[in-house]
Scaffold this motif. Structure first.
Motif, short mmCIF file in Angstrom:
data_model
loop_
_atom_site.label_atom_id
_atom_site.label_comp_id
_atom_site.label_asym_id
_atom_site.label_seq_id
_atom_site.Cartn_x
_atom_site.Cartn_y
_atom_site.Cartn_z
N TRP A 88 -47.05 9.82 35.74
CA TRP A 88 -47.11 10.71 36.92
C TRP A 88 -48.36 11.55 36.78
CZ3 TRP A 88 -44.63 10.89 41.45
CH2 TRP A 88 -44.82 12.02 42.26
N ALA A 89 -49.04 11.79 37.88
CA ALA A 89 -50.24 12.63 37.86
C ALA A 89 -50.22 13.60 39.03
CB ALA A 89 -51.50 11.77 37.92
N GLN A 90 -50.23 14.88 38.73
CA GLN A 90 -50.28 15.92 39.75
C GLN A 90 -50.66 17.24 39.09
OE1 GLN A 90 -46.62 16.56 41.91
NE2 GLN A 90 -47.54 18.03 43.31
N ARG A 91 -51.55 17.97 39.72
CA ARG A 91 -51.94 19.26 39.15
C ARG A 91 -50.80 20.27 39.25
NH1 ARG A 91 -58.03 20.44 38.94
NH2 ARG A 91 -58.98 18.38 39.16
N THR A 92 -50.85 21.24 38.39
CA THR A 92 -49.76 22.22 38.29
C THR A 92 -49.64 23.06 39.55
OG1 THR A 92 -50.13 22.29 35.90
CG2 THR A 92 -48.81 24.06 36.85
N GLY A 94 -51.43 23.78 43.71
CA GLY A 94 -52.29 23.25 44.75
C GLY A 94 -53.49 24.16 44.99
N SER A 101 -47.18 23.74 47.53
CA SER A 101 -48.24 22.86 47.03
C SER A 101 -48.24 22.73 45.51
CB SER A 101 -49.61 23.37 47.48
OG SER A 101 -49.70 23.40 48.89
N HIS A 103 -46.81 21.77 41.72
CA HIS A 103 -46.32 20.51 41.17
C HIS A 103 -44.88 20.24 41.60
CE1 HIS A 103 -45.21 17.44 38.24
NE2 HIS A 103 -46.45 17.41 37.78
N ASP A 104 -44.60 19.03 42.01
CA ASP A 104 -43.26 18.60 42.42
C ASP A 104 -42.31 18.73 41.22
OD1 ASP A 104 -40.96 17.05 42.95
OD2 ASP A 104 -42.05 15.79 44.36
N TYR A 108 -41.35 16.15 37.96
CA TYR A 108 -41.44 16.56 36.56
C TYR A 108 -40.14 16.24 35.83
CZ TYR A 108 -42.46 19.51 32.50
OH TYR A 108 -42.69 19.96 31.23
N GLY A 158 -53.73 17.03 35.37
CA GLY A 158 -52.72 16.34 36.16
C GLY A 158 -51.63 15.68 35.35
N GLN A 159 -51.73 15.73 34.02
CA GLN A 159 -50.76 15.03 33.18
C GLN A 159 -49.71 15.96 32.58
OE1 GLN A 159 -53.13 12.65 30.34
NE2 GLN A 159 -52.46 10.85 31.48
#
Length: 258
Positions: A88-92, A94, A101, A103-104, A108, A158-159
């Motif tokens: 999964w990749a998303q910044r903490t 937005g 915005s 992180h989902d 997580y 993002g990790q």
């Protein structure tokens, strides 16, 4: 540790590193249970290596228990390889300063549930079965190998979720090995670097992208292949003096921030 005539479970065993490990364990004489959600690939591999397929979602305890029972039906369970996992990749946060915005959180939790909790659940259940068996000539009852990632140490932008999950696997290795030493069961972890898997796709563009990624590896300047990881898995299973260790198999890479 001689695994000839024993059974083994490989979660995430239908493809990639898991499939390579299943093949190499079978070549050593183990009866391998390919535990995966992909029935088509899992059943085909199980047939190829003379093992069995078990449909397993590692977030479902009853399905892991069923895989353990399947393995025990083949031969005494001596080996567990935890290779099931997701990325999964998303910044903490937005860019707009809005809570929505960030992180989902459910994403997580899902990564942690599969990569970390699923690994521990498989360990506790498989080790329970291993503990019932007589000691081998080497003085042990079994061996467990977990799959972490260099992201446990060098997590990129993002990790957060992925690195948390794999860092947890690394962190549990020593205490679980200490717990299971009383039952003569060893526990080790492999931390792969950049590995050539189907996730990168096929074709000229894919090959160019992989070649570019390979330039960040210290040496050799390429992506690793599944068999190179599987050979380390087999070494950690069969080498009776390897215990409580995390081994990076990464060509010397240290991941940059992005």
């Amino acid at each position: 540790m001689d695994i000839n005539g024993a059974s083994a479970i490989v979660t995430g065993g239908a493809s990639g590193i898991g499939a390579a490990a299943a093949r190499q364990l079978a070549a050593k004489g183990a009866r391998v249970v390919v535990a995966d959600l992909n029935a088509e690939k899992g059943e085909a591999l199980a047939k190829e290596i003379g093992g069995a397929f078990a449909s397993v979602d590692v977030t479902q305890t009853d399905e892991i228990e069923a895989a353990v029972e399947t393995a025990e039906g083949l031969a005494p369970l001596r080996v567990l390889v935890n290779s099931a996992g997701i990325g999964w990749a998303q910044r903490t946060i937005g860019k707009d300063g809005e809570f929505g915005s960030a992180h989902d959180l459910e994403a997580y939790k899902k990564v942690i549930a599969i990569n970390l909790i699923g690994t521990f659940d498989a360990i506790r259940l498989a080790a329970t079965a291993m503990s019932r068996h007589d000691l081998l000539e080497s003085g042990e009852r079994g061996a467990i190998v977990n799959m972490a990632s260099v992201a446990a140490f060098d997590g990129q932008i993002g990790q957060a979720a992925y690195s948390s999950s794999k860092g947890g696997v690394v962190g549990m290795t020593l205490p679980v090995a200490r717990d299971l030493s009383a039952a003569a069961i060893r526990v080790n972890t492999v931390a792969p670097g950049l590995i050539d898997t189907p996730i990168y796709g096929e074709g000229e563009a894919s090959e160019q992208f992989k070649a570019h990624l390979g330039q960040s590896v210290l040496f050799p300047k390429r992506l690793g292949v599944a068999d190179e990881l599987a050979s380390m898995v087999v070494e950690l299973v069969t080498n009776s003096y390897m215990n409580a260790e995390t081994v990076r198999v990464d060509g010397g890479i240290r991941m940059p921030p992005k």
